[in-house]
Motif scaffolding. Sequence first.
Motif, PDB file in Angstrom:
ATOM      1  N   SER A 622       0.834  -1.205   0.000  1.00 45.14           N
ATOM      2  CA  SER A 622       0.000   0.000   0.000  1.00 45.14           C
ATOM      3  C   SER A 622       0.865   1.250   0.000  1.00 45.14           C
ATOM      4  O   SER A 622       2.082   1.195   0.168  1.00 45.14           O
ATOM      5  CB  SER A 622      -0.926   0.003   1.218  1.00 45.14           C
ATOM      6  N   LYS A 623       0.221   2.389  -0.166  1.00 44.39           N
ATOM      7  CA  LYS A 623       0.929   3.661  -0.184  1.00 44.39           C
ATOM      8  C   LYS A 623       1.501   3.966   1.197  1.00 44.39           C
ATOM      9  O   LYS A 623       0.909   3.620   2.225  1.00 44.39           O
ATOM     10  CB  LYS A 623      -0.012   4.780  -0.629  1.00 44.39           C
ATOM     11  N   LYS A 624       2.620   4.672   1.214  1.00 42.48           N
ATOM     12  CA  LYS A 624       3.321   4.911   2.473  1.00 42.48           C
ATOM     13  C   LYS A 624       2.494   5.754   3.430  1.00 42.48           C
ATOM     14  O   LYS A 624       2.519   5.524   4.645  1.00 42.48           O
ATOM     15  CB  LYS A 624       4.668   5.592   2.195  1.00 42.48           C
ATOM     16  N   TRP A 625       1.753   6.755   2.913  1.00 36.51           N
ATOM     17  CA  TRP A 625       0.987   7.608   3.815  1.00 36.51           C
ATOM     18  C   TRP A 625      -0.129   6.835   4.497  1.00 36.51           C
ATOM     19  O   TRP A 625      -0.474   7.119   5.659  1.00 36.51           O
ATOM     20  CB  TRP A 625       0.433   8.814   3.072  1.00 36.51           C
ATOM     21  N   MET A 626      -0.682   5.826   3.812  1.00 35.80           N
ATOM     22  CA  MET A 626      -1.713   5.010   4.433  1.00 35.80           C
ATOM     23  C   MET A 626      -1.125   4.128   5.535  1.00 35.80           C
ATOM     24  O   MET A 626      -1.742   3.937   6.595  1.00 35.80           O
ATOM     25  CB  MET A 626      -2.399   4.149   3.374  1.00 35.80           C
ATOM     26  N   VAL A 627       0.068   3.599   5.282  1.00 36.34           N
ATOM     27  CA  VAL A 627       0.737   2.784   6.297  1.00 36.34           C
ATOM     28  C   VAL A 627       1.067   3.624   7.522  1.00 36.34           C
ATOM     29  O   VAL A 627       0.854   3.202   8.671  1.00 36.34           O
ATOM     30  CB  VAL A 627       2.007   2.142   5.711  1.00 36.34           C
TER      31      VAL A 627
END
Length: 666
Positions: A622-627
């Motif tokens: 997943s995208k880093k900002w979501m993680v």
Amino acid sequence: SAPDQAFLPPLLVKVMATLAENGNNKEQLLTQPRGGSARDPEVGDAVHVVGHGPAQLLAVESTLLQGQFKVRFPDGSESTVNRSEILVHESAPARRSSNAPSSPQLGPRQVEYLSRAFDDESRSIGTSSATFGLVATMVGGGVLSLPYAMSQSGVALGTIVLFISGFLSGWTLDMLVQAARCTGCDSFEILAYAAFGERARKMTVWIVFIICWLTQIAYFVLLADLLQPTVELALPGMFEGWSEKTARRVIVSCAALLLSPMCFKKNLSALSFLCFLSVGSVVLVGAIVGWRALATAGERHEIVISRSNAPPLSFETEVTLRWWPEDWVKALYVVPMFGVSFLCHFNALPTHQELQRPTRHRMRRVFALCVGFTTCLYLGVSLTGYLWAGSCTCGNILLNFQKGDAAVAVGRGALALVLMLNFPLICQPCRNTLFRLISPCLERNRLASQLDDSSGPHVSLQPTSIEQSRQASSDSAGIVMMVEEASIPATASGVAAGPRPTTAASPSSPRSPEMSHRASSSPSQVHAYRREDTRGMMPRGATLSAIDTFLPKDETVLQSSVEYSSLQRYVMTSIILITTLLVSLFMGSILVVWSILGSTVAFLIAFIMPAAFWLSLVGPSSKKWMVRAAWVMVVTISFLSIVCTILTIMNLSAPPCPLPKAVPSL
């Protein structure tokens, strides 16, 4: 042509045949890796093997004729497959958890896995029914404590915490479904196993058992609060000369006797209409509280507060609302009450199993409608309840009304009836998880007795439903897979050993017209779909064909369908009823139960565990900002859980209603 091939070398003929076979399967293969450029499978890739499911590519064993690849399946077994058997391959991100199973539990992100086929006939509910079912799981007796939470936190802070709780609940519900679709696991227990291994699976079973057990205690305490004034109004003088505690205990014990026959039943499908009664009764109670509060807004009116060891106290007051908390420690103490009011996560995965056309967009629509409706309902009940009783708001808002209030008495009776009918629906999952906890001990005892009584060297540990042969339809190419499982011998430690399930493909095998359109209804099968096909909306009546169907190779998944006997059902139900009733008899306030439930297991089930599953299974791709956002939520909720648990322990003797400061009679 055939005459031309007669003059070709045999080796060249074999090479041409192999190329032709790969060309015929080209339309069925999804060979684009995550990077976007076509390439051959490489060591470390996540792959999907036709008829076997997800695997990890360990080595490339190329030959002159065609590529051969060594893969490892979720059960730890290894095999060599041809290139044509690899349906999908892509670079696999590194797992973040060292406790996760050593073999892959999830496939490539281009593929989604459903434990029940997309167009299975058992998927019988639409978005409206799914939304209503989740709303019925959320709303209940806990809504009666929200006015108290609002009174302690103030209107501004309480509204903010309520909206944040609703948003996080909707987010974690979506996380659960995303993790389930990556693995084909549609239960908390197996999803925890896929993410973190056997210890996490056992811990999850314990958590679900505790939350169901505590919920039943809360139901008994609420029944005592609701039924005592109702019985005294209907039968005046019946408990004359009795203490409040004695009358309360007798009433709740009689209620337990009345509802116990339903708890012993194996199937509760006849109570499926309860979701309508549950939501209707809560809306009715909210409407009555709102009507009474708005009718006396800004005027002096009489309210009632309950006291633990004394008769209720009535006095007149004029309510003044606060925007911010008077005591920030008490405001922190009531935060779990907002969080637990949105708890429906243990029912989200079964809803996902039963939803028609379960695209990701439809599931998110169900969650959005569910959270939106309950947030509006909770906000209305919280504000009007606070408007009625002010700083003297009780942990159960109905305790602030006179026993002789006819409208409130109707609300009490309706809610009490629904709680009694809902109780067996909570008792059943509690019994199921209790059986999952004790089944290893029962299995060891059964194995020991069989070893003593049997002269044969092998003892089968599998339930009957797993020992039987299974037949399933495969993908749209017309492959029918026959899966046959032999009796699996066991070691002395109780771990199944011996041959694993085998799969054989037979393109020429006959199949019925029904099988050509519908996947098998076997509960153990997993159906694979292209991720891009399950993304958006889908018109009514539309179908979607699976690109593959397979049986999970992991024994933990296969053995999760073991059922208990009738004797075991009666014994476990009796234990659950007796223990929850005894604990509830010594609980004077519902605040204690909701606080314990919310600050411990509810925070885990609703926020921490779904995010942890998502981070382990979906987060790496997943995208880093979501993680980062998921990690922030996990750390924040974990800190709140620790602090609120400490505050709950410090307030175990909290009275059911806060005592007013300026009443001379006190």
